[in-house]
Design an enzyme around this catalytic site. Structure first.
Site, PDB file in Angstrom:
ATOM      1  N   GLY A 254      59.587  40.845  95.090  1.00 22.66           N
ATOM      2  CA  GLY A 254      60.405  41.801  95.842  1.00 22.66           C
ATOM      3  C   GLY A 254      61.883  41.587  95.577  1.00 22.66           C
ATOM      4  O   GLY A 254      62.270  41.063  94.529  1.00 22.66           O
ATOM      5  N   SER A 255      62.688  41.954  96.519  1.00 18.57           N
ATOM      6  CA  SER A 255      64.136  41.902  96.361  1.00 18.57           C
ATOM      7  C   SER A 255      64.657  40.490  96.602  1.00 18.57           C
ATOM      8  O   SER A 255      64.002  39.655  97.237  1.00 18.57           O
ATOM      9  CB  SER A 255      64.801  42.863  97.346  1.00 18.57           C
ATOM     10  N   GLY A 259      63.638  37.465  99.422  1.00 19.76           N
ATOM     11  CA  GLY A 259      63.496  36.047  99.124  1.00 19.76           C
ATOM     12  C   GLY A 259      64.388  35.177  99.983  1.00 19.76           C
ATOM     13  O   GLY A 259      63.983  34.102 100.447  1.00 19.76           O
ATOM     14  N   GLU A 276      59.292  35.967  92.773  1.00 23.63           N
ATOM     15  CA  GLU A 276      59.674  36.837  91.659  1.00 23.63           C
ATOM     16  C   GLU A 276      60.602  37.907  92.234  1.00 23.63           C
ATOM     17  O   GLU A 276      60.137  38.915  92.766  1.00 23.63           O
ATOM     18  CB  GLU A 276      58.433  37.463  91.014  1.00 23.63           C
ATOM     19  N   CYS A 310      60.970  44.965  87.168  1.00 18.79           N
ATOM     20  CA  CYS A 310      61.869  43.829  87.404  1.00 18.79           C
ATOM     21  C   CYS A 310      62.458  43.333  86.092  1.00 18.79           C
ATOM     22  O   CYS A 310      63.514  42.690  86.091  1.00 18.79           O
ATOM     23  CB  CYS A 310      61.145  42.707  88.137  1.00 18.79           C
TER      24      CYS A 310
END
Length: 520
Positions: A254-255, A259, A276, A310
């Site tokens: 995700g963003s 995180g 990630e 990504c």
């Protein structure tokens, strides 16, 4: 940049998409009617939507906090059984899953295109990635090896063994709604773990189909129930997945903001993470580069998946002596990109996922212009309905690496910078918070070796003469810095899903102590 609608795009009717989704789900073993009936009485629901038309498809029941806790408990109880099953037997389950994925490749690709807007070849490619990781994991199930080390003590042996870790929480994003789950699931299952999967709410259909196929594989192999438990729920209702001591590993995609929120909480309970997160990926193009090769690699990496990978290329750092010629080729290619219906064979760029992504793109382009940028091509919106967001991928020439360039925008914007020396290019490349994927286009071996050396790219993925996107499953996938530092998929990524024990075995009749210590 013009903000007016450039032209109208023809897309399938929403009812056609509903019918295709219904048929694909049924073939995968999902009882859509039962789920919709349950949604009618559920406290909260999730509404699926297609970015192709921008219209809603189906309602599904959403799990609440109590259901999430129950899912964790069920997966934990299944783990207590599964950890004792021999690894090659666990591999047989993943082998069967791979067979079912192959059989239903087109069904899953249909759902991915409907929910994400991926063009047909990319949707099929995502399912092929799932099949490939299953093949990898089946072989891995017979190679979960440790080491034997010499002991300094006579009659002793040192060795390490690897054991299942427990329940793995998988939080996946919309852009790879099936592949990321499979990367984690295939490794976790052969390692002896179980999985609780929270898919993106935008991709509930794909998640339901994947889960049904796994459950069928488990039944076919006589495996325990609840090895994979899928919870479609809001972020608020899945907080226990982040905080539960029964979930020793969280793998989250995700963003960077996400995180930042979850990593301290997991660390506070001494849990593990595979994160990630963002990727502000760049390519360096040197004077020796094959410009035809570079242009093809750049266009796919920057415009493919409508810039919603990504690993999408966000920055192009090109030597000033070849900048004009390379940009001429890229601008020409961009002006000819077929944009529209992802199911059409000729389409190369589908829609953005939603209006928020479109606003982020337009805001970024406005910021770039304010910071001295010049749009060379693209940036306009095309449309099929008022709620769908098809955009022309944009190339923006920037005078320097400004604040907007250093921030990842999840949309097809390629910022172009020029450089004079390779040291300058590498410094520009590394001067962003993120560190996922990178590439250099060169025919000079020294330049290539420098880029992959310790003082070259600071990313987790470093490519030569290919773009930043399109990783194979054989290598570990992940990045450094604010990308999170985690690794999934190939190489030795499996070790993150297991715990290591160092064993000392005394097969003598004596009891010598290490380091010559005496205690008598």
């Amino acid at each position: 940049m013009s903000t007016t609608v450039a032209n109208t795009i023809a897309t399938p009717a929403t009812e056609q998409l509903r019918n295709l989704a219904r048929e694909s789900l049924q073939r995968c073993g999902v009882d859509l009617t039962a789920m919709q009936t349950e949604a009618n009485t559920a406290k909260t629901t999730i509404t699926t939507r297609s970015p192709i038309t921008g219209e809603n498809l189906f309602d599904f029941p959403a799990a609440d906090a109590v259901a999430v806790e129950a899912a964790i408990d069920a997966a934990y109880e299944a783990f207590l059984q599964w950890r004792n099953v021999p690894a090659p037997v666990r591999g047989a389950l993943i082998k069967r899953l791979g067979q079912l994925l192959t059989e239903h490749k087109h069904d899953l690709a249909n759902l991915i295109s409907i929910e994400v807007g991926k063009i047909r070849s990319e949707a099929l490619g995502e399912v092929q990635e799932m099949i490939d990781i299953c093949d990898f994991a089946v072989g891995l199930s017979r190679q979960l090896d440790g080491r034997t080390m010499p002991s300094e003590r006579p009659g002793h042996r040192l060795m390490e063994t690897w054991h299942p870790l427990g329940v793995v929480g998988v939080v996946s994003a919309f852009n790879f709604p099936a592949a990321v789950w499979s990367w984690n699931l295939a490794l976790a299952i052969v390692c002896g773990d179980t999985v609780v999967w929270k898919p993106a709410q935008l991709t509930t259909l794909t998640a339901a189909a994947c889960s049904a196929l796994f459950d069928r594989a488990a039944t076919d192999c006589g495996a325990p129930a609840n090895l994979n438990v899928t919870i479609s729920a809001s972020a608020a209702d899945t907080q226990s997945l982040i905080d539960s001591p029964k979930v020793p590993l969280i793998s989250a995609t995700g963003s960077e903001r996400m995180g930042e929120q979850i990593a301290p909480r997991i660390a506070a309970r001494f849990g593990r993470t595979i994160l990630e997160l963002g990727g502000n990926n760049a390519a360096i193009v040197t004077p020796s580069a094959d410009l035809d090769l570079a242009a093809r690699g750049i266009v796919f990496a920057a415009a493919g998946t409508a810039g919603q990978r990504c690993t999408s290329m966000r920055r192009l750092i090109v030597h000033e002596t070849v900048a004009e010629e390379l940009l001429r080729r890229i601008v020409e290619a961009y002006s000819r990109l077929p944009i529209g219906d992802p199911f059409a064979d000729t389409t190369l760029v589908g829609p953005l996922i939603d209006g928020k992504s479109y606003v982020a793109m337009t805001d970024a382009l406005a910021a770039a212009a304010a910071q001295g940028g010049q749009v060379m091509v693209g940036g306009n919106r095309r449309t099929s309905t008022s709620d769908s967001y098809y955009v022309e991928p944009a190339v923006v020439r920037m005078p320097t690496q400004t604040a907007i360039v250093e921030r990842e925008t999840f949309a097809p914007i390629l910022y172009v910078l020029t450089y004079q020396t390779l040291d300058e290019a590498i410094a520009l490349h590394n001067a962003v918070p993120q560190g996922l994927s990178s590439s250099i286009f060169t025919t000079d071996q020294r330049e290539a070796e420098r880029f992959v050396a310790a003082d070259g790219s600071d990313c987790g993925i470093v490519n030569v003469n290919i773009g930043t996107s399109g990783a194979e499953i054989g290598g570990a996938f992940g990045g450094e810095k604010t990308t999170g530092g985690g690794r999934e998929s190939g190489s030795d990524a499996w070790r993150a899903y297991m715990r290591r024990a160092t064993n000392t075995i005394n097969y003598s009749t004596e009891l010598p102590l290490a380091q010559g210590v005496t205690f008598a």
